[in-house]
Design a protein around this motif. Structure first.
Motif, PDB file in Angstrom:
ATOM      1  N   LYS A 181       0.718  -0.663   0.010  1.00  0.00           N
ATOM      2  CA  LYS A 181      -0.087   0.117  -0.022  1.00  0.00           C
ATOM      3  C   LYS A 181       1.030   1.270   0.222  1.00  0.00           C
ATOM      4  O   LYS A 181       0.539   2.387  -0.557  1.00  0.00           O
ATOM      5  CB  LYS A 181      -1.011  -0.025   1.495  1.00  0.00           C
ATOM      6  N   HIS A 185       0.678   3.883  -2.565  1.00  0.00           N
ATOM      7  CA  HIS A 185       0.567   5.396  -2.440  1.00  0.00           C
ATOM      8  C   HIS A 185       1.716   6.228  -3.262  1.00  0.00           C
ATOM      9  O   HIS A 185       1.790   7.659  -3.567  1.00  0.00           O
ATOM     10  CB  HIS A 185       0.417   5.067  -1.227  1.00  0.00           C
ATOM     11  N   VAL A 212       0.594  -7.381   4.176  1.00  0.00           N
ATOM     12  CA  VAL A 212      -0.340  -5.972   4.376  1.00  0.00           C
ATOM     13  C   VAL A 212      -0.967  -5.930   5.468  1.00  0.00           C
ATOM     14  O   VAL A 212      -0.893  -7.106   7.022  1.00  0.00           O
ATOM     15  CB  VAL A 212      -1.764  -6.109   3.935  1.00  0.00           C
ATOM     16  N   ASP A 216      -7.499  -5.291   3.999  1.00  0.00           N
ATOM     17  CA  ASP A 216      -7.743  -4.823   2.891  1.00  0.00           C
ATOM     18  C   ASP A 216      -8.279  -5.944   1.402  1.00  0.00           C
ATOM     19  O   ASP A 216      -7.869  -7.050   1.671  1.00  0.00           O
ATOM     20  CB  ASP A 216      -5.979  -3.955   1.558  1.00  0.00           C
TER      21      ASP A 216
END
Ligand code: SF4
Length: 449
Positions: A181, A185, A212, A216
């Motif tokens: 993530k 980003h 993670v 998600d």
């Protein structure tokens, strides 16, 4: 009060270049501007590399030059960081022989740089702050890129492979992967900022294993490198994905398939072979044979016929006989690399190979190096010549530094192209008709944007 300036000199690999962008970003955010001239800057940072002896020598040469700068302008801050600082004997040498160095910090605590610099300036004292091991990955550090359209993105740090000639596992620590993530980003923000091409960086990207931490729905609990590429491939506005460096022993079928299914992944792989002799590869602890490497190349080419393959080769590793070197020449001829980085072996303090018997004499190393480079150059020239008359997609990076009438950029296969265009095509992927070639570059004319 006038704003202060900085200058960063970077030795070594793309990881170091990326670290220097972070250092520059932190300095910019602290109110400094970049000086084009090193010896006029208020803060001079040298980001070091310890992979090869040559970089060590250049570092100490540079430090020697800074003695006079400190004498003339004693307020200048000289800071040194990077892989060399993770070695105690280097720190001792700096303390004993280079007293004009004000700040020493390491690869694991570059996020502390602004604070350390402020302490040096406020207290006017010398600081050595080197962490022995990495803590958590620090996200969200600033960055100041040199290229508006291309960016390096770290996806992992460190290496677990312990090749016997390499100091990286000791200076950069064990493998740590960033969360998918955080990478997504960062890439999203880069694209918003105009970036068209990213290069995912790690010492061994094939062993990326993103975990993670939060639930998600879109990202799996554990993300492989190929899965990460497929996730990034969906980023709107991003045109190209590259990566550096992949270890042949960990290159998965899944990654080969990503070349087929992810249209943004460029048809290029940098796959360091290091030697064509299985005996030498075993002494290097590379964990693959020459035959396995050749089979891997076959598999790659059968799925991605136009893939450009580049490599690294070390000449004169301890114990390398003429027969071993012939095996390297044969492998090079069989593969037909698009290009290669070639290195003379140099013993690195603290690595197992430093103590290996049968170190190869310098004169023999040089002779082999020249013979190898001749063959590599012939193949590179042939590969480039074969592109004359074809139309290639090139990401235009701006005007050529050596000829303002031309633009410059790279093909998907990472070939350098200098070309004519009727308008400013910087930042665009341009179709270029290739009209000429040399060993190291192509020339052409843009046909459409
Ligand atoms: S894979 Fe080998 S050569 Fe590459 S960084 Fe790791 S130990 Fe060094």
């Amino acid at each position: 009060m006038r704003n202060k300036s900085f200058y960063i000199q970077t030795f070594g690999c793309q990881m170091n270049e990326r670290d220097s962008e972070t250092l520059a970003g932190m300095l910019r955010d602290s109110g400094y501007y970049e000086s084009p001239v090193r010896n006029q800057a208020d803060v001079i940072v040298i980001n070091t590399c310890s992979v090869r002896e040559n970089a060590d020598k250049r570092f100490f040469g540079t430090l020697g030059q800074l003695k006079a700068v400190k004498r003339e302008r004693p307020d200048t801050v000289v800071a040194v960081c990077g892989c060399m600082m993770q070695q105690q004997h280097i720190i001792e040498t700096l303390k004993a022989k280079y007293p004009w160095v004000d700040l020493i910090f390491g690869t694991h605590n570059i996020h502390e740089f602004p604070e350390l610099l402020a302490n040096v300036l406020n207290e006017r004292e010398k600081i050595v702050a080197v962490w022995g091991r990495a803590e958590n990955i620090i996200e969200g550090l600033p960055s100041m890129r040199k290229n508006p359209y291309k960016a390096f993105v770290n996806i992992m740090y460190g290496c677990d492979n312990f090749c016997t000639y390499c100091i990286v596992p000791f200076t950069r620590g064990r493998e740590r992967s960033r969360e998918p993530k955080a990478i997504l980003h960062e890439v999203y923000r880069l694209v918003e900022d105009g970036v068209r091409e990213i290069t995912l960086l790690g010492q061994n990207v094939n062993s990326y294993q993103g975990m993670v931490s939060e639930e998600d729905s879109e990202i799996k609990k554990e993300t492989s490198f190929a899965e990460l590429i497929c996730l990034l491939n969906k980023t709107e506005g991003l045109e190209r994905i590259r990566f550096m460096t992949s270890h042949p022993k960990d290159l998965s079928e899944e990654l080969i398939e990503a070349y087929v299914s992810c249209e943004k992944l460029c048809p290029h792989i940098h796959l360091p072979v290091q030697s064509g002799s299985t005996k030498i590869l075993s002494m290097m602890n590379r964990k693959y044979t020459a035959e396995a490497y050749l089979k891997l190349v076959e598999r790659l080419r059968s799925r991605v016929p136009d893939i450009a393959i580049t490599t690294d080769i070390i000449v004169g590793f301890p114990g390398e006989t003429e027969q071993d070197f012939d095996a390297t020449l044969n492998l090079v001829k069989t593969v037909g690399f698009d290009s290669a980085f070639t290195f003379l072996y140099s013993a690195r303090k603290g690595t197992p190979a430093e103590d290996f018997k049968d170190q190869v004499p310098e004169s023999i190393k040089h002779d082999r190096f020249n013979r190898l480079v001749n063959i590599l150059n012939i193949t590179s020239a042939e590969k480039n010549k074969a592109l004359v008359g074809t139309t290639e997609e090139v990401l235009a990076e701006g005007k050529s530094k050596t000829n303002a009438a031309l633009f410059t950029g790279r093909t998907g296969g990472h070939k350098l192209v200098n070309f004519k265009a009727d308008s400013d095509v910087s930042g665009h992927i341009v179709k270029v008709l290739i009209t000429n070639s040399t060993t190291f570059s192509l020339t052409g004319r843009a046909s459409e944007v």
